[in-house]
Design a protein around this motif. Structure first.
Motif, PDB file in Angstrom:
ATOM      1  N   ILE A 186     -18.078  32.179 -56.642  1.00 32.21           N
ATOM      2  CA  ILE A 186     -18.085  30.900 -56.338  1.00 32.21           C
ATOM      3  C   ILE A 186     -16.675  30.365 -57.114  1.00 32.21           C
ATOM      4  CG2 ILE A 186     -19.010  30.483 -58.642  1.00 32.21           C
ATOM      5  CD1 ILE A 186     -20.446  28.056 -57.332  1.00 32.21           C
ATOM      6  N   GLU A 187     -16.045  31.130 -58.128  1.00 30.56           N
ATOM      7  CA  GLU A 187     -14.777  30.755 -58.662  1.00 30.56           C
ATOM      8  C   GLU A 187     -13.556  30.811 -57.474  1.00 30.56           C
ATOM      9  OE1 GLU A 187     -17.447  32.090 -61.517  1.00 30.56           O
ATOM     10  OE2 GLU A 187     -16.615  33.167 -59.731  1.00 30.56           O
ATOM     11  N   GLN A 188     -13.757  31.634 -56.237  1.00 30.21           N
ATOM     12  CA  GLN A 188     -12.741  31.853 -55.396  1.00 30.21           C
ATOM     13  C   GLN A 188     -13.016  30.478 -54.222  1.00 30.21           C
ATOM     14  OE1 GLN A 188     -14.011  35.706 -54.218  1.00 30.21           O
ATOM     15  NE2 GLN A 188     -11.993  36.382 -54.603  1.00 30.21           N
ATOM     16  N   VAL A 189     -14.008  29.523 -54.541  1.00 29.88           N
ATOM     17  CA  VAL A 189     -13.943  28.647 -53.517  1.00 29.88           C
ATOM     18  C   VAL A 189     -13.364  27.529 -54.184  1.00 29.88           C
ATOM     19  CG1 VAL A 189     -15.703  27.287 -52.136  1.00 29.88           C
ATOM     20  CG2 VAL A 189     -16.194  29.645 -52.743  1.00 29.88           C
ATOM     21  N   PRO A 190     -12.509  26.567 -53.641  1.00 32.92           N
ATOM     22  CA  PRO A 190     -12.183  25.334 -54.211  1.00 32.92           C
ATOM     23  C   PRO A 190     -13.350  24.152 -54.628  1.00 32.92           C
ATOM     24  CG  PRO A 190     -10.745  25.887 -52.083  1.00 32.92           C
ATOM     25  CD  PRO A 190     -12.007  26.900 -52.191  1.00 32.92           C
ATOM     26  N   GLU A 191     -12.866  23.654 -55.839  1.00 31.36           N
ATOM     27  CA  GLU A 191     -14.111  22.729 -55.931  1.00 31.36           C
ATOM     28  C   GLU A 191     -14.238  21.640 -54.997  1.00 31.36           C
ATOM     29  OE1 GLU A 191     -15.020  19.546 -59.832  1.00 31.36           O
ATOM     30  OE2 GLU A 191     -12.826  20.300 -59.645  1.00 31.36           O
ATOM     31  N   ARG A 192     -13.302  21.109 -54.139  1.00 25.57           N
ATOM     32  CA  ARG A 192     -13.465  19.937 -53.134  1.00 25.57           C
ATOM     33  C   ARG A 192     -14.227  20.775 -52.012  1.00 25.57           C
ATOM     34  NH1 ARG A 192      -8.524  15.787 -52.117  1.00 25.57           N
ATOM     35  NH2 ARG A 192      -8.925  14.726 -53.731  1.00 25.57           N
ATOM     36  N   GLN A 193     -14.359  21.970 -51.677  1.00 25.63           N
ATOM     37  CA  GLN A 193     -15.107  22.564 -50.629  1.00 25.63           C
ATOM     38  C   GLN A 193     -16.195  22.733 -51.244  1.00 25.63           C
ATOM     39  OE1 GLN A 193     -14.214  24.683 -47.197  1.00 25.63           O
ATOM     40  NE2 GLN A 193     -15.927  23.383 -47.607  1.00 25.63           N
ATOM     41  N   LEU A 194     -16.948  23.214 -52.687  1.00 26.44           N
ATOM     42  CA  LEU A 194     -18.241  22.732 -52.970  1.00 26.44           C
ATOM     43  C   LEU A 194     -18.617  21.403 -52.707  1.00 26.44           C
ATOM     44  CD1 LEU A 194     -17.752  25.105 -56.284  1.00 26.44           C
ATOM     45  CD2 LEU A 194     -18.477  25.758 -53.946  1.00 26.44           C
ATOM     46  N   GLN A 195     -17.980  20.610 -53.107  1.00 24.82           N
ATOM     47  CA  GLN A 195     -18.314  19.184 -53.040  1.00 24.82           C
ATOM     48  C   GLN A 195     -18.605  18.639 -51.738  1.00 24.82           C
ATOM     49  OE1 GLN A 195     -14.863  16.997 -54.914  1.00 24.82           O
ATOM     50  NE2 GLN A 195     -15.877  17.193 -57.053  1.00 24.82           N
ATOM     51  N   ALA A 196     -17.860  19.060 -50.808  1.00 23.14           N
ATOM     52  CA  ALA A 196     -18.047  18.658 -49.350  1.00 23.14           C
ATOM     53  C   ALA A 196     -19.454  19.309 -49.134  1.00 23.14           C
ATOM     54  CB  ALA A 196     -16.868  19.640 -48.428  1.00 23.14           C
ATOM     55  N   PHE A 197     -19.866  20.498 -49.362  1.00 20.88           N
ATOM     56  CA  PHE A 197     -21.102  21.116 -48.991  1.00 20.88           C
ATOM     57  C   PHE A 197     -22.275  20.352 -49.631  1.00 20.88           C
ATOM     58  CE2 PHE A 197     -18.907  24.676 -47.321  1.00 20.88           C
ATOM     59  CZ  PHE A 197     -19.855  25.233 -46.327  1.00 20.88           C
ATOM     60  N   LEU A 198     -22.014  19.965 -51.126  1.00 22.50           N
ATOM     61  CA  LEU A 198     -23.095  19.213 -51.515  1.00 22.50           C
ATOM     62  C   LEU A 198     -23.290  17.833 -51.001  1.00 22.50           C
ATOM     63  CD1 LEU A 198     -22.160  20.120 -55.370  1.00 22.50           C
ATOM     64  CD2 LEU A 198     -23.840  21.094 -53.924  1.00 22.50           C
ATOM     65  N   ALA A 199     -22.185  17.291 -50.760  1.00 20.73           N
ATOM     66  CA  ALA A 199     -22.295  15.878 -50.213  1.00 20.73           C
ATOM     67  C   ALA A 199     -23.065  16.037 -48.445  1.00 20.73           C
ATOM     68  CB  ALA A 199     -20.788  15.237 -49.833  1.00 20.73           C
ATOM     69  N   ALA A 200     -22.891  17.154 -48.034  1.00 23.95           N
ATOM     70  CA  ALA A 200     -23.646  17.354 -46.545  1.00 23.95           C
ATOM     71  C   ALA A 200     -24.843  17.667 -46.855  1.00 23.95           C
ATOM     72  CB  ALA A 200     -22.555  18.091 -45.710  1.00 23.95           C
ATOM     73  N   GLU A 201     -25.453  18.608 -47.715  1.00 23.99           N
ATOM     74  CA  GLU A 201     -26.436  19.437 -47.767  1.00 23.99           C
ATOM     75  C   GLU A 201     -27.416  18.911 -48.802  1.00 23.99           C
ATOM     76  OE1 GLU A 201     -27.630  21.323 -45.575  1.00 23.99           O
ATOM     77  OE2 GLU A 201     -25.826  20.850 -44.175  1.00 23.99           O
ATOM     78  N   ASP A 202     -26.921  18.655 -50.282  1.00 29.66           N
ATOM     79  CA  ASP A 202     -27.740  18.327 -51.262  1.00 29.66           C
ATOM     80  C   ASP A 202     -26.897  17.818 -52.350  1.00 29.66           C
ATOM     81  OD1 ASP A 202     -29.701  18.443 -53.245  1.00 29.66           O
ATOM     82  OD2 ASP A 202     -29.787  20.747 -53.126  1.00 29.66           O
ATOM     83  N   SER A 203     -26.685  16.529 -52.351  1.00 29.56           N
ATOM     84  CA  SER A 203     -25.975  15.792 -53.388  1.00 29.56           C
ATOM     85  C   SER A 203     -26.598  15.893 -54.660  1.00 29.56           C
ATOM     86  CB  SER A 203     -25.651  14.273 -52.893  1.00 29.56           C
ATOM     87  OG  SER A 203     -27.042  13.661 -52.724  1.00 29.56           O
ATOM     88  N   ARG A 204     -27.750  16.099 -54.943  1.00 25.89           N
ATOM     89  CA  ARG A 204     -28.331  16.067 -55.968  1.00 25.89           C
ATOM     90  C   ARG A 204     -28.721  17.627 -56.600  1.00 25.89           C
ATOM     91  NH1 ARG A 204     -33.315  14.362 -56.267  1.00 25.89           N
ATOM     92  NH2 ARG A 204     -33.040  13.463 -58.351  1.00 25.89           N
ATOM     93  N   PHE A 205     -27.986  18.469 -55.853  1.00 25.03           N
ATOM     94  CA  PHE A 205     -28.103  19.856 -56.338  1.00 25.03           C
ATOM     95  C   PHE A 205     -28.270  20.321 -57.889  1.00 25.03           C
ATOM     96  CE2 PHE A 205     -26.217  24.199 -57.253  1.00 25.03           C
ATOM     97  CZ  PHE A 205     -27.191  25.133 -56.555  1.00 25.03           C
TER      98      PHE A 205
END
Length: 845
Positions: free
Chosen positions: A75-94
């Motif tokens: 997870i450290e290799q994935v940019p924060e904005r990429q994580l945010q994009a998935f959370l916005a699309a799939e589970d914003s309250r993760f």
């Protein structure tokens, strides 16, 4: 009691009853399903299906095998904005819920009640992890309840970042891409860290429906999904208004990017794949093994190109066989032409193209090439295309493009910069109004070949080519073809002679011989390739001039069975060797790999060699499960040699034996999974070192003075070799070496047929060998076998092979000390005698 009071109590009673029933049913479901649920800890033991990757010894990717493309990331290799994009699309309250989002489930329940179908599903990322790792994709209540229970269990035992990392590595994102890293390479050909915000949002939109929102299959829906996710990110204050506007206005840039290999080595890759499957079964494709081979990326690429160039050169010498097909160009537009050309496969760097018009006045032809689009071809690239008639006859040289091509002809071309096209081969075409590139006329060769380079001391395969194109033919001629070696067999015969008391100065008569065998109506009358005979000839000269009659007489002196026994001593296969004097001319059968191995034994000074390809195998965690054993050469004390299991391809030609199948590596009897470092392989001496040293000297003369003179262009003093051409020029060879490496090249047709009366090993195979060695030997010092003790130089009479008299012209020759020619006595110094003839009649006749 008022009506309101009674009504309230009734509702409370119904609520409590419903709650109780729900709790009882939920508890019942839990008690029923809980024993069958897996433990969340199993997530740490699950192996993500990761493809098999094959690398050169210097770390270049050769091939990737496996249905699923996946490169696990932390997870450290994935940019924060990429994580945010998935959370916005799939589970914003993760990061807020406990594995189950009550609001999401309520929304799913309302959808079911209103439409009769579950649409959104209400799944959290944790629930998707539970489903993807443990459950089926069936849309049923039982599966959903299991999913909820597992999600609650996972949340209790794993932290949020670990759950998100598992999700990002498991999800399917279309086009065989599993996980965010693989998808980034497939769609954008770059690592996750280099993606733009728009590209991140595009990937985040794929898990919901990888086919429906795929930017390659459905760009409009993918764009709408991307922009919705960007809007959600702005709404959730993950990005600014400026970021949003810039990303929303960004163009779609996704293209399909196949795995980019860095070395053109398909035959080598297939050999490694077959060995891995033999060892690990189908798990080889999914368990993430990385295999490091012995091949060097530069040498391997050079071998591939040298072999292709040599086969193309032979093919062009024998003329143009005409168009491979025709297309009705009048009724097709540019895109339809491109689609029609997809019926013709690309082969190596050769690309199919259809002729649009010829311009004899300007000496050009305009074509539409697959991938390249419109191209032009000038007459000077077509002058080789004399019409093929037979292997020995071609038509006149073309004077104008229309002598070669007609509109509608489908032919093969190559870009003049000799580089493979990088454009996607998707059938789309560039407009026909502009010619974008110049090409040359080629054709796919019918002739085939092989090239093998071995490290002489260890047997490590440095480079291997098994044919013109793996895409055209999977048949690996380097290890599977059994062909007559011709005169490249003679070094084994001469080595036996040197070990049996002959010397490089021994005279054998090169004169006609007639051999009659029982049951044969016609006597065998062997000849030299020149058709002439040269009388008494020293063995050295006979070898570098490849005199057939000398070899036959030499074999007759040595004996056929002793020669076969000596081949067994050298571990040269004898199953397909004849028991007659034609053996001297290489009439037996050997695969190119078997011949290369035999030449490596000569090259390294006479020690045993076992070719191997796999240097190291690592599992998905990077732990070595196999390292190739070290090789130790031993002269006498080989008592500690390890008994090893010979492991190779399994009877690839279904002929009932595996003698002709390549030995990929050698391991102990233990399973490969438990062998980290095999004991050292001790390779014993198979041939006398003094005899091998003299043979090296004789074979260097093949290049300095004999049939291999073209190799003098390399300006090396350490090269030795032997050409080989069989009857009717069916098989042609060059086998050459220095003290460090042995390299052989073979050229011939798969279905044995004459190559042409003017084709020999020196004209077909040797140029391939030279092109390879030019690169393989670059910046390397001279490497000659050290001179062993017990060797002397003596000046001899070139005609008699005896020690030269004082003042007489002579040449220096090598001898074992015990075979040194006698010193000429004082009485003989003034006479014309030659000294003791030692049964000269046997040597001459």
């Amino acid at each position: 009691m008022s009506y309101l009071m009674r009504t309230s109590r009734l509702f409370i009673w119904f609520f409590l009853t419903g709650l109780s029933v729900t709790l009882v049913l939920g508890s019942g479901f839990y008690l029923y399903l809980r024993p069958g649920l897996p433990a969340a800890e199993q997530l740490f033991d699950i192996k993500l299906q990761t493809p098999l990757r094959i690398f050169s010894q210097d770390g270049k990717l050769i091939a990737e095998f496996g249905e699923k493309r996946r490169t696990p990331v932390t997870i450290e290799q994935v940019p924060e904005r990429q994580l945010q994009a998935f959370l916005a699309a799939e589970d914003s309250r993760f990061y807020e819920h406990f594995g189950v989002d009550i609001k999401g489930l309520a929304r799913a329940a309302l959808e079911l009640a209103s439409t009769g179908h579950i649409q959104s599903g209400g799944s959290t990322i944790t629930m998707q992890v539970a489903k993807n790792y443990f459950l089926s994709r069936d849309r049923t209540f039982i599966r959903k309840f299991n999913e909820i229970l597992l999600a609650l269990q996972i949340e209790r035992e794993l932290d949020k970042n670990t759950i998100l990392e598992l999700y990002l590595n498991k999800i399917y994102l279309g086009n065989r891409a599993y996980g965010i890293a693989a998808a980034s390479q497939v769609y954008y050909n770059k690592p996750v860290s280099d993606l733009t915000l728009a590209q991140m949002a595009m990937l985040a939109g794929l898990p919901k429906a990888p086919s429906a929102f795929n930017p390659l299959a459905n760009p409009s829906r993918a764009l709408a999904r991307r922009n919705w996710i960007l809007g959600r990110m702005k709404e959730l204050e993950m990005i600014s208004q400026d970021d949003y506007e810039q990303a929303v206005n960004a163009e779609l840039t996704a293209t399909y990017n196949a795995t980019e290999t860095e070395v053109d080595a398909d035959y080598v890759a297939e050999m490694a794949r077959a060995e891995m499957v033999r060892r690990f079964g189908d798990n080889a494709y999914t368990d993430g093994y990385s295999v490091t081979l012995t091949v060097d990326s530069v040498k391997q690429q050079t071998a591939t190109e040298a072999l292709r160039h040599g086969l193309e050169a032979y093919d062009r010498r024998h003329g143009f066989r005409g168009a491979v097909g025709t297309i009705d160009i009048e009724s097709l537009d540019a895109n339809e032409l491109a689609t029609a050309l997809r019926s013709y496969p690309r082969t190596g760097l050769l690309i199919p193209a259809v002729v649009l018009k010829t311009d004899d006045k300007n000496g050009t032809a305009t074509l539409h090439a697959r991938v390249l689009g419109p191209v032009t071809m000038t007459l000077d690239t077509m002058t080789w295309a004399q019409r093929y008639r037979t292997e020995n006859l071609t038509g006149p040289t073309p004077k104008k493009p229309s002598d070669v091509l007609s509109p509608g002809d489908v032919v093969y071309v190559k870009a003049l910069n000799n580089a493979a096209p990088q454009a996607a081969d998707d059938g789309r075409a560039q407009p026909l109004t502009d010619v974008v590139q110049n090409v040359a006329l080629y054709q796919v060769p019918r002739v085939e070949g092989a090239l093998i380079a071995l490290t002489a001391e260890t047997g490590a395969i440095e480079a291997l080519g098994g044919g013109y194109s793996f895409g055209q033919s999977k048949y690996n001629r380097a290890i599977q073809a059994k062909r007559q070696p011709g005169s490249t067999f003679k070094p084994f015969l001469y080595l036996n002679a040197l070990e049996s008391g002959f010397t490089p100065a021994t005279l054998i008569n090169d004169s006609p011989i007639v051999l009659e065998e029982k049951g044969q109506e016609i006597a065998w009358r062997p000849q030299n390739s020149s058709g002439q005979f040269y009388g008494p000839t020293r063995l050295r000269e006979a070898l570098y001039r490849s005199r057939n009659l000398v070899s036959i007489r030499l074999l007759r002196d040595l004996g056929i069975q002793p020669m076969l026994d000596y081949l067994k001593q050298l571990k040269v296969p004898t199953a397909d060797m004849p028991s007659n004097l034609s053996l001297a001319l290489g009439s037996g059968l050997l695969s190119p790999m078997e011949l290369a191995r035999g030449m490596a034994v000569i090259a390294n000074g006479g020690y045993d060699v076992e070719p191997f390809l796999i240097r190291r195998i690592e599992d998905a965690q990077g732990t070595a499960v196999f390292n190739a054993p070290d090789v130790i050469l031993c002269d006498s004390d080989c008592g500690n040699a390890v008994e090893i299991e010979k492991t190779g391809l399994q009877d690839t030609d279904n002929n009932g034996d595996t003698n002709d199948d390549f030995i990929v590596t050698e391991l102990s009897d233990e399973p490969l999974e438990s062998v980290v470092q095999a004991q050292a392989r001790r390779m014993p001496r198979l041939a006398d070192e003094r005899s091998v040293y003299m043979l090296h000297s004789m074979m260097r003369d093949v290049i300095k003075l004999g049939t291999g003179r073209r190799a003098n262009a390399l300006n090396r003093d350490d090269l030795a070799g032997k050409t080989g051409t069989t009857n009717e020029q069916i098989d042609t060879w060059f086998a050459g070496f220095n003290y460090q490496q042995a390299v052989i090249a073979w050229v011939g047709f798969d279905q044995p047929a004459p190559l042409g009366r003017n084709e020999f090993g020196a004209s077909t195979a040797l140029p391939i060998w030279i092109d390879y060695m030019k690169v393989a030997l670059d910046q390397t010092p001279s490497a000659q076998m050290p001179r062993p003790n017990g060797i002397v130089n003596v000046r001899i009479n070139a005609d008699t092979g005896k020690r030269a008299r004082p003042g007489e012209e002579g040449v220096f020759e090598l001898f074992r000390e015990e075979d040194e020619p006698e010193v000429i006595s004082a009485e003989d110094r003034g006479g014309l005698g030659t000294g003791d003839t030692d049964d000269i009649s046997r040597q001459l006749f």
